[in-house]
Design an enzyme around this catalytic site. Structure first.
Site, PDB file in Angstrom:
ATOM      1  CD  GLU A 112      -3.014   1.309   0.355  1.00 46.81           C
ATOM      2  OE1 GLU A 112      -3.161   2.604  -0.139  1.00 46.81           O
ATOM      3  OE2 GLU A 112      -3.449   0.281  -0.032  1.00 46.81           O
ATOM      4  CB  CYS A 166      -2.912   8.851  -3.431  1.00 51.21           C
ATOM      5  SG  CYS A 166      -2.376   7.650  -4.438  1.00 51.21           S
TER       6      CYS A 166
END
Length: 86
Positions: free
Chosen positions: A38, A71
């Site tokens: 991630e 994001c």
């Protein structure tokens, strides 16, 4: 790199920078490890006792913009225990 290259480790999960993710992937490839990354963004919101309820609701709305695929989507919330019920 010690954990990523260790022969007894079968899988590595990492949350952090793209630069570190690349390095982890390279080292893990030598021992054919599964890797879950991630990378970048998605930092948690931290909700303290004095946070106005409206700000929490605003964060939830922002998270759902672009169906959460951003994001900067605040997809995690760390809530002070005393504030959890509110």
């Amino acid at each position: 790199t010690h954990l990523t290259s260790h022969p007894d480790v079968a899988m590595v999960s990492f949350t952090g920078s793209t630069r570190a993710g690349k390095q982890i992937s390279k080292v893990a490839a030598d021992t054919i490890k599964r890797v879950s990354l991630e990378l970048g963004g998605k930092g948690a919101n931290i909700v303290f006792e004095d946070c106005p309820v409206g700000k929490v609701e605003q964060s939830l709305r922002v998270m759902m913009m672009n169906t959460g695929q951003s994001c900067t989507a605040p997809s995690r919330m760390l809530v002070q225990k005393s504030r959890l019920e509110k």
